[in-house]
Design a protein around this motif. Sequence first.
Motif, short mmCIF file in Angstrom:
data_model
loop_
_atom_site.label_atom_id
_atom_site.label_comp_id
_atom_site.label_asym_id
_atom_site.label_seq_id
_atom_site.Cartn_x
_atom_site.Cartn_y
_atom_site.Cartn_z
N GLY A 849 5.59 -12.66 66.72
CA GLY A 849 4.68 -12.72 65.86
C GLY A 849 4.25 -14.14 65.38
O GLY A 849 3.60 -14.41 64.62
N GLU A 850 5.00 -15.29 65.92
CA GLU A 850 4.81 -16.51 65.55
C GLU A 850 3.41 -17.17 66.25
O GLU A 850 3.28 -17.01 67.31
CB GLU A 850 6.21 -17.27 66.08
N MET A 851 3.09 -18.17 65.65
CA MET A 851 1.96 -18.85 66.26
C MET A 851 2.63 -19.93 67.26
O MET A 851 3.45 -20.49 66.96
CB MET A 851 1.28 -19.47 65.04
N VAL A 852 1.86 -19.91 68.31
CA VAL A 852 2.27 -20.81 69.58
C VAL A 852 0.90 -21.57 70.26
O VAL A 852 -0.23 -21.00 70.02
CB VAL A 852 3.01 -20.02 70.56
N ARG A 853 1.23 -22.40 70.79
CA ARG A 853 0.26 -23.26 71.35
C ARG A 853 0.53 -23.10 73.20
O ARG A 853 1.61 -23.26 73.40
CB ARG A 853 0.24 -24.74 71.19
N VAL A 854 -0.61 -22.69 73.66
CA VAL A 854 -0.51 -22.62 75.30
C VAL A 854 -1.39 -23.66 75.60
O VAL A 854 -2.52 -23.78 75.31
CB VAL A 854 -1.26 -21.05 75.55
N VAL A 855 -0.82 -24.30 76.75
CA VAL A 855 -1.63 -25.52 77.11
C VAL A 855 -1.58 -25.16 78.94
O VAL A 855 -0.76 -25.17 79.36
CB VAL A 855 -0.74 -26.76 76.93
N SER A 856 -2.69 -25.50 79.29
CA SER A 856 -2.95 -25.73 80.74
C SER A 856 -3.49 -27.17 81.22
O SER A 856 -3.61 -28.02 80.30
CB SER A 856 -3.81 -24.59 81.24
N ARG A 857 -3.82 -27.37 82.42
CA ARG A 857 -4.29 -28.74 82.78
C ARG A 857 -5.66 -28.98 81.87
O ARG A 857 -6.21 -29.97 82.27
CB ARG A 857 -4.40 -28.55 84.16
N ARG A 858 -6.30 -27.84 81.78
CA ARG A 858 -7.75 -28.00 81.24
C ARG A 858 -7.92 -27.80 79.66
O ARG A 858 -9.05 -28.17 79.48
CB ARG A 858 -8.57 -26.81 82.06
N ARG A 864 -1.12 -16.01 68.71
CA ARG A 864 0.23 -15.21 68.10
C ARG A 864 1.05 -15.03 69.23
O ARG A 864 0.41 -14.21 70.40
CB ARG A 864 -0.36 -14.11 67.04
N ALA A 865 2.18 -14.90 69.27
CA ALA A 865 3.13 -14.71 70.42
C ALA A 865 3.55 -13.37 70.23
O ALA A 865 3.68 -12.79 68.88
CB ALA A 865 4.55 -15.51 70.58
N ARG A 866 3.48 -12.28 71.23
CA ARG A 866 4.14 -11.10 71.23
C ARG A 866 5.09 -10.83 72.00
O ARG A 866 4.81 -11.11 73.19
CB ARG A 866 3.01 -9.98 71.53
N VAL A 867 6.44 -10.92 71.64
CA VAL A 867 7.71 -10.97 72.39
C VAL A 867 7.66 -9.44 72.83
O VAL A 867 7.94 -8.68 72.27
CB VAL A 867 8.96 -11.40 71.94
N THR A 868 7.54 -9.49 74.48
CA THR A 868 7.43 -8.06 75.06
C THR A 868 8.11 -8.02 76.30
O THR A 868 8.00 -9.12 77.04
CB THR A 868 6.13 -7.27 74.85
N LEU A 914 4.79 -24.17 67.66
CA LEU A 914 4.31 -24.58 66.75
C LEU A 914 4.97 -24.96 65.70
O LEU A 914 5.56 -24.31 65.12
CB LEU A 914 2.83 -24.06 66.38
N ASN A 915 5.05 -26.19 65.14
CA ASN A 915 5.99 -26.41 63.99
C ASN A 915 5.21 -26.46 62.56
O ASN A 915 5.75 -27.01 61.75
CB ASN A 915 6.93 -27.72 64.30
N ASP A 916 4.07 -26.55 62.95
CA ASP A 916 3.13 -26.65 61.57
C ASP A 916 3.28 -25.35 60.83
O ASP A 916 2.54 -24.21 61.19
CB ASP A 916 1.76 -26.82 61.88
N HIS A 917 4.15 -25.39 59.84
CA HIS A 917 4.33 -24.07 58.83
C HIS A 917 3.00 -23.52 58.29
O HIS A 917 3.15 -22.36 58.37
CB HIS A 917 5.30 -24.47 57.89
N TRP A 918 2.17 -24.38 58.07
CA TRP A 918 1.07 -23.73 57.33
C TRP A 918 0.15 -22.83 58.22
O TRP A 918 -0.46 -21.79 57.83
CB TRP A 918 0.27 -24.73 56.73
N ILE A 919 0.31 -23.19 59.59
CA ILE A 919 -0.17 -22.36 60.67
C ILE A 919 0.34 -20.92 60.65
O ILE A 919 -0.16 -19.95 60.83
CB ILE A 919 -0.48 -22.91 61.80
N GLN A 920 1.81 -21.11 60.88
CA GLN A 920 2.50 -19.74 60.97
C GLN A 920 2.17 -19.03 59.74
O GLN A 920 2.22 -17.58 59.76
CB GLN A 920 3.99 -20.22 60.96
N GLY A 921 1.96 -19.43 58.71
CA GLY A 921 1.89 -18.55 57.28
C GLY A 921 0.53 -18.16 57.40
O GLY A 921 0.30 -16.90 56.59
#
Lengths: 924, 638
Positions: A849-858, A864-868, A914-921
């Motif tokens: 449920g945590e917000m994450v950043r996904v990065v590719s070459r582009r 939001r992450a769903r751990v599964t 993501l360490n930006d807490h305001w985004i997580q909230g």
Amino acid sequence: MDTITLTINDQEVKAERGRTVLETALEAGIYIPTLCYHPSLPPYGSCRLCIVEIEGMRGLPTACTTPATDGMKVQTNTPQIQQLRRNILELVLTEHPHACFTCDRRERCGPLDICLRNVAVTERCVTCPKNGRCELQKVVDYVGIRELTLPYTYKDLPIERDSPFFDRDYNLCILCGRCVRVCQEIRGAGAITFTYRGSQALVGTAFGLPLQEVGCQFCGACVDVCPTGALIERATKWAGLPEHIVTTTCPYCGVGCQLDLEIRKGEITNATPSPEGVNRGQACVKGRFGIAEFVHHPERLTSPLVRRNGEFVEVTWMQALDLVATNLAKYRGEQFGFVASAKCTNEDNYIMQKFCRAVMGTNNIDHCARLCHAPTVAGLVTSFGSGAMTNSIHEIGDAACILSIGSNTTSSHPVIGVEVTRAVRQGAKLIVANPREIDLCRFADLWLQHRPGSDVALLMGMMRVIIDEGLLDQSFVEQRCDNFDAFRDSLKKFDLDFVERVSSVPQGLIVEAARIYATHKPATILYAMGITQHTHGTDNVMATANLAMLTGNVGKPSTGVNPLRGQNNVQGACDMGALPNVYPGYQAVANSDIKQKFESAWDCSLSATPGLTLTEIFEAAHQGQIKAICLIGENPMLSDPDSKHIQESLEKLEFLVVQDIFLSETARLADVVLPAATFAERDGTFTNTERLVQRVRKAIEPIGDSKPDWWIICQIAKRLEAKGFDFEHPSQIMGEIAPLTPSYGGISYERLEKEGLQWPCPTPEHPGTKFLHAETFTRGKGRFSPLEYRPPAELPDEEYPLVLTTERSLYHFHTGTMTRKVKGLNAIRAVELVDINPADAAELGIADGEMVRVVSRRGEVTARARVTEILSPGVVCMSFHFAESPTNVLTNPALDPISKIPELKVCAVRVEKLNDHWIQGLDV
Amino acid sequence: MTFEEIRSRAIAEWEDLERSTKPRILVGAGTCGLAAGAEAVLAAIETELAQRNIEAIITQVGCIGLCYIEPLVDIIKPRHPRISYGNVTPEIIPRLVEDYLVNGNPCPDLALGTIGDGRIEGIPSLFELPVLKPQVRIVLHRCGFIDPENINHYIANGGYSGLVRALGMKPEEIIEEVKKSGLRGRGGAGFPTGQKWDFCRRASGTEKYIICNADEGDPGAFMNRSLLEGDPHSVLEGMLIAAYAIGASEGYIYCRAEYPLALKRLAIAMGQMEEYGLLGDNILGSDFSLHLKIKEGAGAFVCGEETALMASIEGKRGMPRSRPPFPAQSGLWGKPTNINNVESWANVAAILQRGAEWYAQYGTEGCKGTKTFALVGKVERTGLIEVPLGIALREVIYDIGGGIVGGNSFKAVQTGGPSGGCLSSDFLDSPVDYESLTKAGSIMGSGGMIVLDENTCVVDIARYFLSFTQKESCGKCVPCRVGTRQMLGILERITKGEGKPEDIEQLQRLAETVKNGSLCALGGTAPNPVLTTLRYFRGEYESHINEKRCPAGVCQELIAYYILPEKCQGCQICLRNCPVDAIRGGKRMIHIVDQDKCVKCGTCLDVCPPRFSAVVKVSGEEVTVPEQPVPVESIKQE
């Protein structure tokens, strides 16, 4: 047909053997009251109202469970039966509010009266939302009960409102079990069940959990079969009876479900699956609950928009069309490109390609099939000679084995998922090959969790086992196919050690899968984007074709290679020649005879050069070679890979016209936006995934000033002084299509009015074709293709250590243009999710449920992450429905060399906490 | 190992045991014995023997059926007849050991009877006792004699000879043999077993199943449990024979989880069978294979219904479905399935072991063989009995059961479990067989037999049984789900004295609706207690409704306790014992029951000294008593 004769109420009745007494009676027009019986469900025998007397049988058997036999003598209405029925029905009414049946004011109440004088609210009368449509009401009237001699119990249960779409009021439930049965036996969801027992029995969920936690897919099948007001759509609960109903084709996926649109005061209030047609009374959450809201959404485009000083301003149609025509006149020839639409009707697409070719003088027309099934067309044409689904949807349920590879069937084609589970219920073997543990795995005999992009290896490995163990269909291979030796040689590289290493599927499972597929006939293959969206997509398709031919599983019922088409009319858009290299009916533009045929039919001269593909059109725009584009009903800003690049391409254009129903992310970049009417506001035809051409019927007047797409193009064409665009109704367009398109030769609106037709349907007498390649392949002999394994274009490395694959959610469609407008769908699935294995998540310190950043070459997106555990470690997965998290910023535009499809299913990414807490909230 | 070798070894083991020079002690350790205290008795025996350094062979055996006198301990001294002792407590163990084992005094005062050849003075032969004499033990004949956890005991006593015989026959011949025996389903419906097998054998399909229905759920019934605990192999042998005859290679035993000992013994038995090649692939070297699984039921009564049982095995909710298709065509997982109950299977083993003709000598023309019953209720000797079909009810109740407890009079007998009917004394001379019971409005069921005496209220009994079936209804079909609840509501009102004259007709109508309209036999038979009591004891209903009187003095709301002023001596015993202080009085004062406070527990009646007998229980009548306690002397005493 094996016919039997029996006597019902002294009337001689003929029936098909194998039917029940009830079905036989109903077909003969003899009414027998029932509450638990439903034509789509197996007999159940719980309401006991359909009791009959049968000569020679003990007691009073229920008509719904008793098979009709030859010479049987049935009485449906003796005094004894009537008495027992009344007694039983009275028992039902002791637990169901019944003032609506027994109130003495009933006849005097007008349709809008709300009478609370004679009855309490718990007893209900006209305040029941099902009043007038209630089956119990009908049965009580027939059996004739006007007063109750037994005490009445109101269960006083709270109304369950945990579904965004329907209410569950079990005070009105008569425990007929239809909802439970349809959920378990037809839909395979098993979300609801009977709870408790005896007189305490109720319908509910396990442990009373909310529907969303017990596997409910909100398909609404339970609501559709409920005979009383217990289950009812919330949005139209109090709307009363519809003024009229229009049957049309669903605008979402390629299954082509027939929907009954209920119309009240010129608005669609409800959409229910039609019992006839390909869907046999089933629908999915999008078709069932996701229609009216988007059609009537306040954000619909209602008048033409023109960009002036960077801002859109509303203009009249006259102004807009003049402006478009004037501008397009400047870009005739190869500097023009047309992006057609798999969401539009056949007639729209025909007009689009005719306009592009005959008026603009270029073959630069393509559409999103390039991003989905271009490899299917390329691959299956090479192998079989025709690029469509070889067999029909209804045949799937009768298969003995189903291999579903690269298809999340229950999610992307839910009603085909219903067919798959029907097959499993009848004993079919199901093999699922998918990197994700999709819902279908619950029903599967075998789940092969192969690595994204290893399909060729997996399938070739299976074929090697089949040949090594002598399980191939030797005579089919020899008599019906060619190039077998070259193919067999190419198998040499695919020993099981190699295949296991590449695919991570244990050898034992590959052997088992091969044996099951080769020995359970008829076997059918279903596939979708998991096969095609690769740089070796065409190879993947040819591998499936090889497998089917090797085992003789082509050209027979319930066999074949069945690409499941994604959008409602992607098959039709291809059939209509919205492709750069073919005219309607896949007639090559490079063939001079064909070109001549169209030149004389359209009275113009045509270009013999095949045009650019969709991906090439945007590339050409990026390079400035293409300067103007007409784009209809597509949203490449979200749907196409490397979307930053797409945006740059569109911004470089000198003139961009977009026709759409909403101001999509792409439309925002246009010079002129033209408001289109939705499917519900116009006539036409869609061709579904099984080549079935079906009618789209106008149910309501166009919203605002919106217009059908064909009409808009015709107006532009006429302003460009083109001939042959004087159509007043789509049926006239079909009249032009049929003689020019051999496979549609016998199709006309007159025939379609009765039922859909599956092409090839070359003549007006032809009944249509259920499955292809029966006697010979379209190309003559089936061609085996030697294949080799090629890894995906971008593999994980240190910097981008994870593989990103993409999926579709059951609750949203494509780029969400329509489904994101539906509140309920957003309530169930509101945001983009990044599925990630717990091992990877733990390593990255990411919680569910945590917000994450996904990065590719582009590029990069946040979601939001769903751990599964449905994915193996090393693989992450996202959908592409959410503009807030545009997944295709990340994906790889590398192309399959043959079909030019980009590799949307595999790219390398890294996931960052993501360490930006305001985004997580932030609760999106 | 061939079966002959297995058998010789088993017989040798059994003969060694019989010839043993050590004394043998057999303890009835079925669930019934254990519940009565057999475990403590066992411990006492072990302690006592250890203290005295006596070596003995102790065997825990199944129940012989004499529940009224459990725990049972049998002692076999070498070269002496076996003696059964009943009501054994740990306290008398030292005496038994000392007197009999050490000193040779068999304690005739404690002994029930002897078993086998030879007599001991002062002790009757057990099987000549009235409780056992009318019984014919076919399925129970090894129970109480063999160690149920030792397959050799079973084999040495004729076990698996039926299977061996069957394997030498053609399947059709086996079915013919079963048909010839006249065996009918012991689960209650009485369908001819051979015919049922024939249907399944003829059904198309290679995958077939057999199922043992061990979901005995009737309150007060324990025939199947005792058999599984006492002789599990006989049931399993019957299943093997049927599986071979039908062509099934998979099977299930559906046994309720509340039967842990039966489950344990089944599991042990199956393990031993596998060791001997009697279960699994190529049984006894033949082409015949059978794999059996135990499925533990969770205790729903309706799961004894065969279609519900199969649904439960499939992991679905246990709910019956309509037939056709019959299980023989489409049963478990949609495959042809034959399902019989525990007792039927044991009968099959006996029939194949000893021949159809031998079997058919017992019973009546249409109902061959024996039937086990759990004889309970108000009889002197409750227990598990096995009698030839056709025996008169009177013989069962008075000879075997020893008549009504306390010399009370017989009122009714309820056969067939909670959905059977209550038969009045008019039926005491009726034969016990499927047709006679059905004709009388009851059923054979799986063999419950509950005897009611004059102190039982039939309306209350009907209410009790209906409350059971009502709760155990699966809830699927309307008549059973709603009809039984409505019926129960009326019965509850009647027993509370709130009955209305039209209730009887309403009950009758509802009962007919439930009986004729229900989907399965649970609903089809649930009204039987009501219908039969209405038929045979209508007057009692009318008393409840019209006179607000419970003739049996059972229905609490319809009874009252009074202290007769002319008998009360003012001793204050009732006053002191009343749990709710509802009695007013004083020393030498006439006591008075405050009817508003009284909870009708009957304590005052119980404690009033018999020489006074001043407390009476009445129903539907009033007794005149003083308003306030008055001195005893002021009332004329009798």
